[in-house]
Design a protein around this motif. Structure first.
Motif, PDB file in Angstrom:
ATOM      1  N   ARG A 124       0.853  -1.198   0.000  1.00 47.78           N
ATOM      2  CA  ARG A 124       0.000   0.000   0.000  1.00 47.78           C
ATOM      3  C   ARG A 124       0.884   1.242   0.000  1.00 47.78           C
ATOM      4  NH1 ARG A 124      -0.688   2.613   5.041  1.00 47.78           N
ATOM      5  NH2 ARG A 124       0.101   1.435   6.837  1.00 47.78           N
ATOM      6  N   LYS A 125       0.300   2.342  -0.398  1.00 55.32           N
ATOM      7  CA  LYS A 125       1.058   3.588  -0.444  1.00 55.32           C
ATOM      8  C   LYS A 125       0.899   4.343   0.865  1.00 55.32           C
ATOM      9  CE  LYS A 125       1.346   4.452  -5.403  1.00 55.32           C
ATOM     10  NZ  LYS A 125       1.047   5.385  -6.509  1.00 55.32           N
ATOM     11  N   SER A 126       2.020   4.808   1.392  1.00 55.01           N
ATOM     12  CA  SER A 126       1.992   5.611   2.612  1.00 55.01           C
ATOM     13  C   SER A 126       1.575   7.036   2.266  1.00 55.01           C
ATOM     14  CB  SER A 126       3.378   5.617   3.252  1.00 55.01           C
ATOM     15  OG  SER A 126       4.299   6.321   2.418  1.00 55.01           O
ATOM     16  N   GLU A 127       1.446   7.860   3.298  1.00 58.32           N
ATOM     17  CA  GLU A 127       1.095   9.260   3.073  1.00 58.32           C
ATOM     18  C   GLU A 127       2.172   9.970   2.264  1.00 58.32           C
ATOM     19  OE1 GLU A 127       0.350  11.025   6.829  1.00 58.32           O
ATOM     20  OE2 GLU A 127      -1.494   9.883   7.199  1.00 58.32           O
ATOM     21  N   ARG A 128       3.376   9.454   2.301  1.00 60.84           N
ATOM     22  CA  ARG A 128       4.476  10.043   1.528  1.00 60.84           C
ATOM     23  C   ARG A 128       4.492   9.520   0.099  1.00 60.84           C
ATOM     24  NH1 ARG A 128       9.521   8.229   4.706  1.00 60.84           N
ATOM     25  NH2 ARG A 128      10.560   9.344   2.988  1.00 60.84           N
ATOM     26  N   GLY A 129       3.545   8.616  -0.231  1.00 61.58           N
ATOM     27  CA  GLY A 129       3.484   8.071  -1.580  1.00 61.58           C
ATOM     28  C   GLY A 129       4.405   6.906  -1.809  1.00 61.58           C
ATOM     29  N   ARG A 130       5.009   6.379  -0.721  1.00 61.70           N
ATOM     30  CA  ARG A 130       5.913   5.243  -0.832  1.00 61.70           C
ATOM     31  C   ARG A 130       5.124   3.948  -0.661  1.00 61.70           C
ATOM     32  NH1 ARG A 130      11.286   6.714   0.466  1.00 61.70           N
ATOM     33  NH2 ARG A 130      11.696   8.730  -0.541  1.00 61.70           N
ATOM     34  N   LEU A 131       5.570   2.901  -1.339  1.00 64.48           N
ATOM     35  CA  LEU A 131       4.976   1.584  -1.136  1.00 64.48           C
ATOM     36  C   LEU A 131       5.495   1.002   0.163  1.00 64.48           C
ATOM     37  CD1 LEU A 131       5.202  -0.006  -4.704  1.00 64.48           C
ATOM     38  CD2 LEU A 131       3.193   0.947  -3.580  1.00 64.48           C
ATOM     39  N   THR A 132       4.588   0.454   0.970  1.00 63.32           N
ATOM     40  CA  THR A 132       4.990  -0.084   2.269  1.00 63.32           C
ATOM     41  C   THR A 132       4.442  -1.486   2.479  1.00 63.32           C
ATOM     42  OG1 THR A 132       3.076   0.738   3.519  1.00 63.32           O
ATOM     43  CG2 THR A 132       4.935   2.252   3.230  1.00 63.32           C
ATOM     44  N   LEU A 133       5.121  -2.213   3.347  1.00 62.18           N
ATOM     45  CA  LEU A 133       4.691  -3.527   3.828  1.00 62.18           C
ATOM     46  C   LEU A 133       4.894  -3.554   5.336  1.00 62.18           C
ATOM     47  CD1 LEU A 133       6.369  -5.815   1.139  1.00 62.18           C
ATOM     48  CD2 LEU A 133       3.904  -5.590   1.511  1.00 62.18           C
ATOM     49  N   PRO A 134       4.103  -4.335   6.066  1.00 68.26           N
ATOM     50  CA  PRO A 134       4.258  -4.374   7.527  1.00 68.26           C
ATOM     51  C   PRO A 134       5.423  -5.272   7.942  1.00 68.26           C
ATOM     52  CG  PRO A 134       2.521  -5.876   6.875  1.00 68.26           C
ATOM     53  CD  PRO A 134       2.990  -5.182   5.611  1.00 68.26           C
ATOM     54  N   VAL A 135       6.154  -4.866   8.931  1.00 67.20           N
ATOM     55  CA  VAL A 135       7.225  -5.696   9.466  1.00 67.20           C
ATOM     56  C   VAL A 135       6.608  -6.890  10.180  1.00 67.20           C
ATOM     57  CG1 VAL A 135       9.166  -5.807  11.080  1.00 67.20           C
ATOM     58  CG2 VAL A 135       8.796  -3.746   9.707  1.00 67.20           C
ATOM     59  N   GLY A 136       7.125  -8.092   9.887  1.00 65.96           N
ATOM     60  CA  GLY A 136       6.589  -9.280  10.548  1.00 65.96           C
ATOM     61  C   GLY A 136       6.824 -10.532   9.730  1.00 65.96           C
ATOM     62  N   VAL A 137       6.172 -11.595  10.178  1.00 68.15           N
ATOM     63  CA  VAL A 137       6.305 -12.900   9.543  1.00 68.15           C
ATOM     64  C   VAL A 137       4.911 -13.447   9.247  1.00 68.15           C
ATOM     65  CG1 VAL A 137       7.109 -15.285   9.813  1.00 68.15           C
ATOM     66  CG2 VAL A 137       8.487 -13.389  10.704  1.00 68.15           C
ATOM     67  N   ILE A 138       4.726 -13.953   8.050  1.00 70.56           N
ATOM     68  CA  ILE A 138       3.466 -14.585   7.640  1.00 70.56           C
ATOM     69  C   ILE A 138       3.776 -15.999   7.173  1.00 70.56           C
ATOM     70  CG2 ILE A 138       1.600 -14.575   5.929  1.00 70.56           C
ATOM     71  CD1 ILE A 138       1.767 -11.518   5.931  1.00 70.56           C
ATOM     72  N   GLU A 139       3.035 -16.960   7.697  1.00 70.10           N
ATOM     73  CA  GLU A 139       3.113 -18.347   7.249  1.00 70.10           C
ATOM     74  C   GLU A 139       1.718 -18.768   6.810  1.00 70.10           C
ATOM     75  OE1 GLU A 139       6.702 -20.199   9.927  1.00 70.10           O
ATOM     76  OE2 GLU A 139       4.696 -20.160  10.793  1.00 70.10           O
ATOM     77  N   ASP A 140       1.632 -19.336   5.626  1.00 67.70           N
ATOM     78  CA  ASP A 140       0.307 -19.514   5.047  1.00 67.70           C
ATOM     79  C   ASP A 140       0.238 -20.781   4.202  1.00 67.70           C
ATOM     80  OD1 ASP A 140      -2.332 -18.844   4.551  1.00 67.70           O
ATOM     81  OD2 ASP A 140      -1.871 -17.365   3.001  1.00 67.70           O
TER      82      ASP A 140
END
Length: 746
Positions: free
Chosen positions: A149-165
């Motif tokens: 998703r785009k932050s307020e600064r217009g940068r693409l971001t991802l959440p810090v963490g681990v996903i197992e699926d």
């Protein structure tokens, strides 16, 4: 007390037994991140990772043509305008793609499910996407692309963490039913791209006559997919880990074959619906069709033998002995056994609809390796479990609703509404098949009502959600996530667009009178027997009553019996304007899938015209009332002007219908071939299914959408009204001015 029990039952169906409240939104969602299906395990840490032009990717042992790599690079560029470079061309953050058979330890021993698992590790400067296999890696990439998703600064971001699926169910089917239309190849490839993004891995492709069967060329409709074209679709899907599984209706729903004279002798009891199961030629014809499709779908492991609604198994003069429930069940079973041997010899695993006329005591004779796609009776499950038969969790994402599905109408008088998202969630998380040994899910979207496939995507995404996830996300969250993933973050109030389209479509359905059809003969029957439930109905509305000479007296209809309908149509017309405005605004805001909204707009225009039609016929009667009053006052000039005003309104309504239909046809045929098209001199042979009253098979072409309005006969009525105008003017010796008697063109 009864109302409380009903409410409790509804909530139990909708949200499960754990609580009478919607599930808490997931942590990812609360952090502003969206992904469908919801991952099984998520451990988030504070902070987000920003992607910028310094980031690169690394995919050891893979090149840019590997589909996971290609999907990452292509969707980043197409959806975000972000160009990711190989590691040797950048010095900043790194996205590392890898395959490790032990990347994720799933909670199941099913190796096919394990293969689909993936892990994401997101940290500042490093994003690792690791699949248990190439397929798992592809799904991991799909999740990363959705989460961005785009932050307020217009940068693409991802959440810090681990996903197992990993998926809950191994096979996740979407249903492509093409009996009443035929999509273009590029359309189907787009559908496959989006199905893959939602981690769908199976398509039940119900082709009927939209395939050019080499063994019997007469069966294929004009312009049907050739074997090479079907293989092209299959290969495109396989690259995305999707199997396009042929789904063939037989021996019932076989009108697309039996309508031809060379197959007429195979009819069961002379009905066009089902082939005789006591004639060996039936098997030769049907199995030849199977063989044709197997040869055109190389690489596919399954085949769907659609033993659907075989009402008349054994009901054929060639069967000899009188039919009874046991004989019908055994004849149905014989077809399944023979089809299974045929498929086994060709290395295809067979799926069936296990339903009427199969008796529970005969289930134990079913081949153990078949897959039951619907579990037609609770009584089947004990024997299926004993045999080791697997099931699909079936949900009908669309029943017989016209123009738009019933997704948002969650509750009905008998529980959850068929076709609603709530019913889909229940079926996929607590339905009958889950009490068996399910191997997958099937999200059905039937073409009987002729809906455009673009109306199915919310339902398809919901099926993908609950066939993969454990059931934790709420419907509200799923809907919100779908709107953002499918259209982009800038769209606004899209759930309201869906709700209003549904409301408008339901008004369209119920606003018509249903009258016994004079053009279409009675159907053959149904599972209760011949002649039962066979009456066919048409939708229509009455014309405004014509004024009579000499005093222009008329009996009002739309200010009388249909007055309430006219009032409701006026409100619907107003709401429709607001709906179309919302769609227009979102066409400008949407970042992707604009065509989907264009289809929605065409439906809004069609329904809006229908609303105006009813209001217009009431307005015509208002003019007649004014003309009658003027005539009573001997103001013949005013009377003539009022009748001419009524004629002009009818003319505008006819012109509006033609313009609206032309718009709809133009929009719909961007993605599909003309319905009932003629190709290279071959014309489409149109007949009705002998047991069904399908909206979309009323006419060979797309004009079934306006058939009810055409049945009103406004053009003929206008000719009659023009005669009244001329006769009245002549009788009163009044010159006629400003009267355009010509019919609308187009």
């Amino acid at each position: 007390m009864i109302m409380k029990l009903r409410l409790a039952s509804f909530l139990l169906f909708l949200f499960g037994a754990s609580a009478f409240a919607a599930p808490t939104p997931t942590e990812l969602f609360m952090r502003g991140y969206t992904v469908i299906p919801t991952p099984q395990r998520v451990r988030l840490e504070p902070g987000d990772v920003e992607l910028d032009d310094s980031w690169a990717y690394e995919a050891k042992g893979m090149d840019e043509q590997q589909i996971a790599v290609r999907a990452l690079l292509t969707d980043l560029k197409d959806f975000h305008g972000f160009v990711l470079r190989p590691k040797n061309q950048r010095s900043g953050g790194l996205i590392r793609l890898a395959i490790d058979p032990n990347a994720v330890a799933t909670t199941t021993s099913d190796q096919e499910i394990k293969r689909q698992g993936y892990a994401l590790k997101i940290a500042p400067g490093l994003i690792e996407i690791t699949g248990n296999s190439e397929q798992g890696l592809f799904y991991g990439v799909a999740s990363v692309l959705q989460l961005l998703r785009k932050s307020e600064r217009g940068r693409l971001t991802l959440p810090v963490g681990v996903i197992e699926d990993w998926p809950k169910l191994q096979l996740r089917f979407l249903h492509w039913d093409t009996k009443h239309h035929q999509d273009k190849i590029e359309t189907l490839k787009r559908y496959l791209d989006w199905a893959a993004r939602f981690k769908i891995n199976m398509i039940g492709f119900e082709l009927e006559d939209k395939f050019a069967y080499p063994s019997h060329p007469i069966i294929g409709a004009p312009g049907a997919f050739t074997p090479a074209q079907l293989q092209e679709i299959v290969d495109y899907a396989l690259e995305r880990y999707i199997q396009v599984v042929p789904q063939v209706q037989a021996p019932a729903h076989l009108a697309y074959v039996l309508k031809y004279p060379q197959f007429a002798h195979l009819k069961s009891d002379d009905n066009n619906y089902q082939a005789c199961l006591c004639d060996e030629e039936t098997y030769r014809v049907v199995f030849a069709m199977y063989d044709d499709l197997i040869r055109a779908t190389k690489g596919i492991d399954y085949f769907f033998v659609s033993t659907d609604e075989v009402y008349y198994a054994g009901v054929c003069a060639k069967c000899g002995a009188p039919s009874n429930p046991t004989a019908q069940s055994l004849k149905w079973l014989e077809f399944v056994e023979r089809a299974h041997r045929f498929m086994s010899e060709r290395k295809r695993r067979m799926l069936i609809w296990a339903e009427y006329p199969l008796l529970p005591e005969h289930v134990e004779r079913l081949p153990a390796d078949i897959i039951d796609g619907i579990v037609g009776s609770e009584d089947y499950l004990p024997a299926e479990k004993a045999r080791g038969i697997r099931q699909l969790a079936y949900t009908a994402l669309q029943g017989e609703e016209l123009l738009f599905p019933n997704y948002m109408n969650w509750e009905s008088a008998r529980g959850l509404a068929v076709g609603s998202l709530a019913e889909a969630q229940r079926a996929l998380t607590a339905g009958r098949a889950l009490r068996g040994n399910p191997i997958g899910a099937f999200g059905a979207a039937w073409d009987d009502a002729g809906l455009h496939n673009e109306t199915f995507w919310l339902g398809w995404a919901t099926a993908a959600q609950f066939a993969w996830a454990s059931g934790t996300p709420s419907l509200e969250q799923t809907i919100a996530e779908f709107m953002e993933i499918f259209y982009g973050r800038r769209v606004a109030n899209m759930p309201d667009v869906y709700r209003e389209l549904q409301k408008q479509a339901r008004f369209f359905e119920r606003s018509w009178d249903r009258v016994v059809s004079r053009e279409r003969g009675a159907g053959y029957g149904n599972s209760f027997g011949k002649g039962i439930g066979t009456t066919r109905y048409d939708r229509t509305l009455p014309r405004p009553a014509l004024p009579s000479l000499p005093n222009l007296y008329f009996t009002p209809i739309y200010t009388g019996k249909y007055g309430v309908l006219a009032e409701e149509a006026a409100q619907m017309a107003q709401d429709n304007e607001a709906l179309r405005q919302k769609i227009h605004e979102n066409i400008l805001k949407a970042e992707r899938n604009h065509y989907n909204l264009e289809v929605f707009l065409s439906l809004g225009e069609l329904i809006g015209h229908h609303n105006r039609l009813i209001v217009g016929m009431k307005s015509i009667e208002d003019d007649f009332a004014a003309a009658q009053e003027a005539a009573a006052k001997n103001d013949q000039k005013q009377a003539i002007e009022q009748i001419i005003a009524a004629y002009d309104k009818a003319r505008e309504l006819v012109a509006g219908r033609r313009e609206t239909f032309a718009l709809l046809q133009t929009v719909w045929e961007k993605s599909r071939f003309p319905k009932g098209q003629e190709v290279d001199g071959k014309k489409f042979t149109h007949v009705l299914d002998d047991t069904k009253d399908h909206w979309a098979d009323r006419r060979a072409d797309l004009s079934y959408m306006i058939a009810p309005e055409e049945s009103i006969g406004l053009e003929e009525w206008m000719k009659q009204l023009a005669a009244v105008i001329r006769e009245y003017a002549q009788a009163k010796n009044i010159p006629i001015r400003n009267f355009n008697e010509s019919q609308p063109q187009g």
